[in-house]
Structure formats: structure tokens, C-alpha cells
Design a protein around this motif. Structure first.
Motif, mmCIF file in Angstrom:
data_model
loop_
_atom_site.group_PDB
_atom_site.id
_atom_site.type_symbol
_atom_site.label_atom_id
_atom_site.label_comp_id
_atom_site.label_asym_id
_atom_site.label_seq_id
_atom_site.Cartn_x
_atom_site.Cartn_y
_atom_site.Cartn_z
ATOM 1 N N ALA A 172 0.833 -1.206 0.000
ATOM 2 C CA ALA A 172 0.000 0.000 0.000
ATOM 3 C C ALA A 172 0.868 1.257 0.000
ATOM 4 C CB ALA A 172 -0.947 0.000 1.202
ATOM 5 N N CYS A 173 1.948 1.248 0.769
ATOM 6 C CA CYS A 173 2.869 2.398 0.773
ATOM 7 C C CYS A 173 3.520 2.574 -0.594
ATOM 8 C CB CYS A 173 3.939 2.222 1.847
ATOM 9 S SG CYS A 173 3.324 2.434 3.524
ATOM 10 N N GLY A 174 3.905 1.464 -1.211
ATOM 11 C CA GLY A 174 4.491 1.539 -2.552
ATOM 12 C C GLY A 174 3.520 2.118 -3.569
ATOM 13 N N VAL A 175 2.270 1.698 -3.476
ATOM 14 C CA VAL A 175 1.240 2.227 -4.376
ATOM 15 C C VAL A 175 1.049 3.723 -4.128
ATOM 16 C CG1 VAL A 175 -1.233 2.181 -4.934
ATOM 17 C CG2 VAL A 175 0.033 0.040 -4.735
ATOM 18 N N ALA A 176 1.017 4.120 -2.861
ATOM 19 C CA ALA A 176 0.850 5.536 -2.531
ATOM 20 C C ALA A 176 1.990 6.372 -3.112
ATOM 21 C CB ALA A 176 0.757 5.732 -1.019
ATOM 22 N N LEU A 177 3.215 5.888 -2.972
ATOM 23 C CA LEU A 177 4.367 6.606 -3.530
ATOM 24 C C LEU A 177 4.286 6.686 -5.049
ATOM 25 C CD1 LEU A 177 7.247 5.203 -1.294
ATOM 26 C CD2 LEU A 177 6.312 7.529 -1.281
ATOM 27 N N MET A 178 3.866 5.590 -5.672
ATOM 28 C CA MET A 178 3.726 5.578 -7.125
ATOM 29 C C MET A 178 2.664 6.578 -7.581
ATOM 30 S SD MET A 178 1.773 4.239 -9.931
ATOM 31 C CE MET A 178 0.663 3.269 -8.978
ATOM 32 N N VAL A 179 1.546 6.646 -6.855
ATOM 33 C CA VAL A 179 0.475 7.582 -7.209
ATOM 34 C C VAL A 179 0.962 9.022 -7.062
ATOM 35 C CG1 VAL A 179 -1.796 8.453 -6.492
ATOM 36 C CG2 VAL A 179 -1.431 5.999 -6.758
ATOM 37 N N VAL A 180 1.669 9.315 -5.983
ATOM 38 C CA VAL A 180 2.211 10.663 -5.789
ATOM 39 C C VAL A 180 3.179 11.003 -6.925
ATOM 40 C CG1 VAL A 180 3.726 12.083 -4.328
ATOM 41 C CG2 VAL A 180 1.877 10.760 -3.298
ATOM 42 N N GLY A 181 4.040 10.045 -7.272
ATOM 43 C CA GLY A 181 4.976 10.266 -8.379
ATOM 44 C C GLY A 181 4.261 10.476 -9.706
ATOM 45 N N SER A 182 3.206 9.731 -9.920
ATOM 46 C CA SER A 182 2.458 9.849 -11.170
ATOM 47 C C SER A 182 1.747 11.194 -11.259
ATOM 48 C CB SER A 182 1.453 8.706 -11.287
ATOM 49 O OG SER A 182 0.803 8.750 -12.539
ATOM 50 N N ILE A 183 1.117 11.589 -10.155
ATOM 51 C CA ILE A 183 0.412 12.883 -10.149
ATOM 52 C C ILE A 183 1.411 14.028 -10.294
ATOM 53 C CG2 ILE A 183 -0.940 14.459 -8.702
ATOM 54 C CD1 ILE A 183 -2.349 11.920 -7.605
ATOM 55 N N SER A 184 2.519 13.930 -9.578
ATOM 56 C CA SER A 184 3.551 14.969 -9.677
ATOM 57 C C SER A 184 4.120 15.031 -11.084
ATOM 58 C CB SER A 184 4.687 14.696 -8.681
ATOM 59 O OG SER A 184 4.200 14.701 -7.369
ATOM 60 N N GLY A 185 4.389 13.878 -11.660
ATOM 61 C CA GLY A 185 4.910 13.833 -13.022
ATOM 62 C C GLY A 185 3.924 14.385 -14.032
ATOM 63 N N ARG A 186 2.648 14.084 -13.817
ATOM 64 C CA ARG A 186 1.607 14.597 -14.714
ATOM 65 C C ARG A 186 1.507 16.119 -14.602
ATOM 66 N NH1 ARG A 186 -2.815 11.453 -13.427
ATOM 67 N NH2 ARG A 186 -2.216 10.042 -15.084
ATOM 68 N N ALA A 187 1.554 16.646 -13.384
ATOM 69 C CA ALA A 187 1.405 18.085 -13.164
ATOM 70 C C ALA A 187 2.638 18.872 -13.601
ATOM 71 C CB ALA A 187 1.104 18.365 -11.697
ATOM 72 N N ALA A 188 3.813 18.364 -13.266
ATOM 73 C CA ALA A 188 5.040 19.128 -13.516
ATOM 74 C C ALA A 188 5.621 18.894 -14.904
ATOM 75 C CB ALA A 188 6.081 18.775 -12.461
ATOM 76 N N LEU A 189 5.539 17.674 -15.384
ATOM 77 C CA LEU A 189 6.222 17.327 -16.626
ATOM 78 C C LEU A 189 5.297 16.793 -17.718
ATOM 79 C CD1 LEU A 189 9.112 15.385 -14.875
ATOM 80 C CD2 LEU A 189 9.168 17.776 -15.611
ATOM 81 N N SER A 190 4.003 16.750 -17.437
ATOM 82 C CA SER A 190 3.033 16.140 -18.353
ATOM 83 C C SER A 190 3.425 14.701 -18.694
ATOM 84 C CB SER A 190 2.898 16.963 -19.646
ATOM 85 O OG SER A 190 2.372 18.226 -19.365
ATOM 86 N N SER A 191 3.970 14.015 -17.667
ATOM 87 C CA SER A 191 4.447 12.647 -17.877
ATOM 88 C C SER A 191 4.114 11.786 -16.655
ATOM 89 C CB SER A 191 5.957 12.663 -18.117
ATOM 90 O OG SER A 191 6.429 11.354 -18.278
#
Length: 164
Positions: free
Chosen positions: A20-39
Motif C-alpha cells: 500500500a505504501c508503494g502504491v501511494a508513492l507511485m500515485v504521488v509520483g504519477s500525479i507529480s509527473g503529470r502536473a510538472a512534466l506532463s508525464s
């Protein structure tokens, strides 16, 4: 028996928590990547579904062992201790049967989907993984519930570390 079930349930719960922690980190990374880098992380939804399903299945045995499930006792508030133990034993037995059936069908489903060679849409992960990851947690939950049913009927404490 209690010690073995407790250790296995704790191991499963720790693994579930890490997933669950790994998934949470992945989601944060995905949202951050989407917002900051469109990736975003490719296949983030697929990975989230797979990971959270695994985390839940792995945490179920610990919740059952500790008696951390929801109990609605509106109709049994005035029942005797003996009646409550019998009802709790019956409930544990029914849960054991249900969890056993779900574990069995998850395993059978995994084999069937593996033979069909189905894959996820984005990452191309084998779909049978999503079925197979549920079976161990459900099976252990069933074993714990069966053990608890026997203890309830013998008048022994059935929940580890929780007040009855």
C-alpha cells in the motif's frame, strides 16, 4: 496454532502495508509527473488496482485474527454470553466457508485467465496476476476464521490481542 496464525497474519499484514505504501508513492509520483512534466507513470491505474487488491487481501487475515471487523450487535445486546459465543462461532464458520470459496475460485480463475493469455491494456501485464494475488490472503483468512469458530464454541478467547 495461535502463534503460527499470528505470525503468518502479521507477516501478510506487513507485506500488505508495504504494498500500500508503494502504491501511494507511485500515485504521488504519477500525479507529480503529470502536473510538472506532463508525464505520469505509465499504467498507474493498472498498478494501483493490482497493488491495492493485493494489500487488502494481505491485510484481511490480521483484521480477522484481531476481531477488527465491524460487528452490529443491535439484536444481540441482551443475549447471554453462551448465545453470543455460539453466534460468533457460526459467523466465523460462515466466513471461513466464504473465504475458502473465494480463495479457491480466485485460484481457478487465475489458471483460466492464464490459459487464455489475457493481458492488461497499457502495460501488458498478465491478467491472471490480479486473480492469483487474492488467493493466499483469502485462504489464510478462512483458516483463521475456522480456528476462531472452534474456539468460540469451546468457550475460549478467539481474537488475538483484542477484548471480547
Amino acid at each position: 496454532m495461535q502463534s503460527v496464525l499470528r505470525r503468518l497474519a502479521a507477516l501478510f499484514a506487513c507485506a500488505g502495508g508495504l504494498v500500500a505504501c508503494g502504491v501511494a508513492l507511485m500515485v504521488v509520483g504519477s500525479i507529480s509527473g503529470r502536473a510538472a512534466l506532463s508525464s505520469p507513470v505509465p499504467g498507474d491505474v493498472e498498478l494501483t488496482q493490482l497493488g491495492i487488491g493485493l494489500a487488502i487481501a494481505l491485510c484481511l487475515p490480521w483484521a480477522q485474527l484481531r476481531g477488527a471487523n465491524i460487528i452490529v450487535d443491535f439484536f444481540t445486546q441482551r443475549a447471554s454470553t453462551r448465545t453470543l459465543r455460539r453466534l460468533d462461532g457460526l459467523g466465523s464458520l460462515l466466513l471461513a466457508v466464504m473465504a475458502g470459496l473465494l480463495a479457491w475460485r480466485s485460484a481457478v480463475g487465475a489458471v483460466s485467465v492464464a490459459q487464455a493469455q489475457e493481458q492488461t491494456m497499457i502495460l501488458g501485464l498478465p491478467m491472471w496476476w490480479s486473480y492469483a494475488i487474492l488467493a493466499p490472503g483469502l485462504a489464510l483468512t478462512g483458516v483463521i476464521a475456522l480456528w476462531q469458530a472452534a474456539r468460540h464454541w469451546r468457550g475460549q478467547p478467539a481474537f488475538v490481542g483484542a477484548a471480547e
